[in-house]
Design a protein around this motif. Structure first.
Motif, mmCIF file in Angstrom:
data_model
loop_
_atom_site.group_PDB
_atom_site.id
_atom_site.type_symbol
_atom_site.label_atom_id
_atom_site.label_comp_id
_atom_site.label_asym_id
_atom_site.label_seq_id
_atom_site.Cartn_x
_atom_site.Cartn_y
_atom_site.Cartn_z
ATOM 1 N N UNK A 71 1.258 -1.529 0.138
ATOM 2 C CA UNK A 71 -0.106 -0.020 -0.100
ATOM 3 C C UNK A 71 0.663 1.027 -0.017
ATOM 4 N N UNK A 72 2.265 1.245 0.585
ATOM 5 C CA UNK A 72 2.709 2.331 0.221
ATOM 6 C C UNK A 72 3.318 2.559 -0.846
ATOM 7 N N UNK A 73 3.979 1.637 -1.267
ATOM 8 C CA UNK A 73 4.304 1.827 -3.108
ATOM 9 C C UNK A 73 2.688 2.065 -3.428
ATOM 10 N N UNK A 74 1.626 1.265 -3.462
ATOM 11 C CA UNK A 74 0.514 2.107 -4.319
ATOM 12 C C UNK A 74 0.591 3.175 -4.352
ATOM 13 N N UNK A 75 0.653 3.816 -3.201
ATOM 14 C CA UNK A 75 0.349 5.382 -3.102
ATOM 15 C C UNK A 75 1.284 6.448 -3.742
ATOM 16 N N UNK A 76 2.813 5.618 -3.687
ATOM 17 C CA UNK A 76 3.704 6.898 -3.796
ATOM 18 C C UNK A 76 3.157 6.841 -5.795
ATOM 19 N N UNK A 77 2.530 5.311 -6.632
ATOM 20 C CA UNK A 77 2.505 5.302 -7.933
ATOM 21 C C UNK A 77 1.557 6.027 -7.991
#
Length: 454
Positions: free
Chosen positions: A440-446
């Motif tokens: 979710x941290x990566x998803x929020x960034x992309x």
């Protein structure tokens, strides 16, 4: 011909010869080049060479390549000084830790006798500046984490908790007085640290609200609550405790000593992974902590997150080490284990598993190498560390599973090491953020959208 082949031929030819034959030998082999090559080998490589020379080969069998999980030769990107430190740590783990680790893992005991020997490596607090710390690049912290985990993940976890999470909390969030008091002693391993964030009812949701509370009574801070899964806590001298301030609702950090009134640490039993790590359930009952033991620069969970960001790259490197240890153990086994009159490494299905393993391992190594470069360049973001944790922990699982598979029934025996890597991989997969949270941290960034539940 490989360098090892040149050295081997030289040694064989030099046996039982007189000086008159040297000229003839030099026509066949460049003695100067071969002996220079021999002189560049470290102790571990020399031992491997001597073992190879003593091994009887079948007639017509070609020299087998060495067992090495660094397929893309990333070690060549290190400076000579960095490479020397890597070999120093590897030799320590092979000579001092490997012989005793399975017994301690089986009994869920920590090998305290290695701490004194660890001190001589001078690798604690690798990336920190001052306070007796080596002040080396973050890349070397990752390389060291890999080398330790390559032999045992539990010892790597002990080291990461102490050097990374505990010392890192003081380094980033402590006052100058607190740094001067604790960091030099922790760097020398005279004092051991632990890190208390996770709770019985709060794991992934720590940013949303810790149940452990703190309140200033005018003289001291009074802490109440519980912490769970806290590595090193049964014997640590100082435990970093994170608690929610009842008045401001902000997270604060504290240096809690093992003899603080109201502090109790109970060893957690019956774990299937990281059995050497002494995890504890900590209970804090009206535990009083002086104001000068509050981390003076920790005023919100953002400060806690800064510590986690700095150390998460090390966890990704731990996954690399775990996978590398499993792969090298499995490759060694398949070269020795024979079925139907041939080493099983010579069969197509086994080679397919080995290629899948080295593919996963190489991609993990190259990803982590770049991650550490970003950290050294000051460009590391949460999503960078989270992507590495997600990907490496997933690929690690695949590597250890295939390692166990190619070893058949022997893959579940401790004496072959892979069973330990299989079990310990499950702990790496979950701690320092689960796959889901880091995704979710990566998803929020992309995407630009936060999918966290508010």
């Amino acid at each position: 011909m490989s360098l090892f082949g040149k050295v081997k031929n030289t040694i064989n030819l030099l046996k039982n010869i007189d000086l008159d034959q040297l000229a003839k030998i030099n026509e066949q082999i460049d003695l100067t080049e071969a002996m220079n090559t021999l002189g560049q080998l470290d102790e571990r490589q020399l031992k491997g060479l001597m073992k190879m020379l003593k091994t009887k080969r079948r007639k017509g069998q070609a020299d087998l390549p060495p067992i090495d999980g660094d397929f893309y030769n990333l070690d060549l990107k290190l400076t000579q000084e960095q490479r020397d430190l890597q070999i120093k740590v590897r030799n320590f783990m092979e000579d001092e830790v490997r012989p005793l680790i399975n017994d301690h893992w089986n009994r869920a005991k920590f090998p305290f006798e290695i701490i004194e020997k660890f001190k001589k490596l001078n690798i604690t607090g690798v990336p920190y500046e001052g306070y007796g710390c080596p002040n080396l690049p973050f890349l070397m912290e990752g390389i060291i984490a890999q080398e330790i985990a390559r032999v045992d993940v539990s010892i790597s976890t002990f080291f990461g908790v102490h050097s990374g999470l505990a010392m890192g909390s003081i380094y980033l969030c402590g006052s100058e007085e607190q740094k001067e008091e604790w960091l030099p002693k922790m760097q020398r391993l005279e004092k051991i640290g632990a890190f208390g964030l996770t709770e019985p009812n709060v794991g992934s949701g720590v940013a949303g609200g810790l149940e452990t509370t703190c309140k200033f009574d005018g003289e001291n801070w009074v802490i109440n609550g519980q912490k769970k899964w806290i590595g090193n806590a049964t014997f640590a001298d100082v435990i970093i405790i994170w608690a929610r301030d009842e008045d401001s609702n902000q997270v604060k950090g504290f240096l809690v000593k093992k003899d603080n009134p109201g502090f109790k640490a109970e060893k957690m039993e019956d774990k299937m992974a990281l059995r050497i790590v002494q995890n504890a359930l900590i209970t804090l009952t009206d535990c009083k902590v002086a104001e000068n033991d509050r981390l003076q620069k920790a005023d919100s969970f953002k400060d806690t997150a800064n510590v986690l960001r700095m150390t998460r790259a090390g966890v990704a490197w731990q996954a690399v080490g775990c996978a590398r240890g499993a792969y090298e153990s499995a490759l060694k086994y398949t070269k020795k284990r024979e079925q139907f009159g041939r080493p099983i490494a010579s069969y197509q299905l086994i080679q397919n598993h080995l290629v899948e393993m080295i593919s996963n391992l190489t991609s993990m190594q190259t990803l982590c190498f770049r991650l550490s470069e970003l950290q050294d360049e000051g460009q590391l973001e949460d999503e960078h560390a989270s992507l590495a944790k997600v990907y490496c922990s997933m690929r690690m699982r695949d590597v250890v599973s295939r390692a166990r598979e190619v070893m058949g029934g022997n893959g579940i025996l401790l004496e072959y090491d892979v069973a330990r890597f299989v079990a310990d991989a499950e702990a790496i997969y979950s701690y320092e953020g689960t796959k889901e949270i880091n995704s979710l941290i990566v998803g929020r960034a992309i995407t630009g959208y936060s999918a966290f539940v508010s």
